[in-house]
Design a protein around this motif. Sequence first.
Motif, PDB file in Angstrom:
ATOM      1  N   LYS A 185     -27.242  -3.623 -21.736  1.00 27.33           N
ATOM      2  CA  LYS A 185     -28.067  -2.189 -22.530  1.00 27.33           C
ATOM      3  C   LYS A 185     -27.934  -2.733 -23.856  1.00 27.33           C
ATOM      4  CE  LYS A 185     -26.348   1.320 -19.704  1.00 27.33           C
ATOM      5  NZ  LYS A 185     -25.797   3.214 -19.519  1.00 27.33           N
ATOM      6  N   GLN A 186     -28.293  -3.375 -23.806  1.00 26.45           N
ATOM      7  CA  GLN A 186     -28.312  -4.526 -24.902  1.00 26.45           C
ATOM      8  C   GLN A 186     -29.124  -5.528 -25.493  1.00 26.45           C
ATOM      9  OE1 GLN A 186     -25.032  -5.569 -26.951  1.00 26.45           O
ATOM     10  NE2 GLN A 186     -25.369  -6.116 -29.206  1.00 26.45           N
ATOM     11  N   LYS A 187     -30.332  -5.881 -26.118  1.00 28.73           N
ATOM     12  CA  LYS A 187     -31.125  -6.962 -26.138  1.00 28.73           C
ATOM     13  C   LYS A 187     -30.128  -8.733 -26.496  1.00 28.73           C
ATOM     14  CE  LYS A 187     -32.476  -5.905 -30.718  1.00 28.73           C
ATOM     15  NZ  LYS A 187     -33.826  -5.770 -31.523  1.00 28.73           N
ATOM     16  N   VAL A 188     -30.307  -9.413 -25.821  1.00 31.40           N
ATOM     17  CA  VAL A 188     -29.477 -10.877 -26.465  1.00 31.40           C
ATOM     18  C   VAL A 188     -30.611 -11.975 -26.800  1.00 31.40           C
ATOM     19  CG1 VAL A 188     -27.370  -9.825 -25.371  1.00 31.40           C
ATOM     20  CG2 VAL A 188     -29.464 -11.491 -24.326  1.00 31.40           C
ATOM     21  N   LEU A 189     -30.457 -12.916 -27.368  1.00 26.34           N
ATOM     22  CA  LEU A 189     -30.661 -14.104 -27.615  1.00 26.34           C
ATOM     23  C   LEU A 189     -29.708 -15.701 -26.328  1.00 26.34           C
ATOM     24  CD1 LEU A 189     -32.618 -15.769 -28.949  1.00 26.34           C
ATOM     25  CD2 LEU A 189     -31.061 -16.087 -31.171  1.00 26.34           C
TER      26      LEU A 189
END
Length: 292
Positions: free
Chosen positions: A55-59
């Motif tokens: 539930k989190q954008k990541v690189l």
Amino acid sequence: MVQSTTKICKWQNKLGWTLNERDPEFIKSLMPIWEWLYNNYFHVQTSGWGQIPTKQKVLVVGSHNGGLAAPDMIMMMWEWFHRFGMEQPIYGLMHPSIWKVFPHVAKIVAKTGAIFAHPKMAYMALRSGASVLLYPGGAQDVFRPHHLRNKIYFANSKSFIKLALREKVPIVPVISCGAHDTLYIITDAYDLVNKLHELGMPWLLGIDPIVFPIYIGLPWGLGMGPLPNIPLPIPIHTRVCPPIVFDHYGEKVACDRNYVDQCYELVLSQMQLELDALVRVAKTRIHLPFYK
């Protein structure tokens, strides 16, 4: 103001400079092909996908392998879509030369989520709520000589660290073993070719290739230059590593050269430790043809 808006619209309409080319239905149509390659051609073994926050954008940061075919990247793309679905957006930064030299291929790849490798596009993708996949080492990494196949090589590119710090996103490293054995890169002859260029030899298509590998592989036998290749059916291991969260984030620390260097070394060392462990696992599974 009108002139400024016109300029923005102009570059956003160029191939690779928009997020609108991504087509979930097109990705879905490729999934059976990728799945066959995953299970029957590269016999991929993978681990660590539970490390990715859902539930989190990541690189997502990787080390490139296997020439322009980059089979480990494609196999990781299939795994991502298989686990998270085609609707959960992720965009991948693709080298500027690909957009210029192979525009028809780039147009197809853009449908899978490829965007121009430029900070503007990386920021745009993250701010849209999507995750971003990038390979900091670029062409120098994907064509590094065979004796460096088990080394994380980013060519001292640190812009991805600044990106993570400014956008306050964790870095999820992805590594692989075996993909760099799908061709045998003897050496990089760029320094020699560049000297010939300085003496008057023009670059093909007027583009500086950055690298000039000499390699053994399909379909050329002996390949010279950053040519497309067909990867050999070598078993590939992939691994998603634990997310790396830095102590500090924000614009101020992203402009602090010493802090950026510390974060870069942390990512580099963590990924190298993970790759060393993965190589040991891979050697117990099957004898790869180029391993001693």
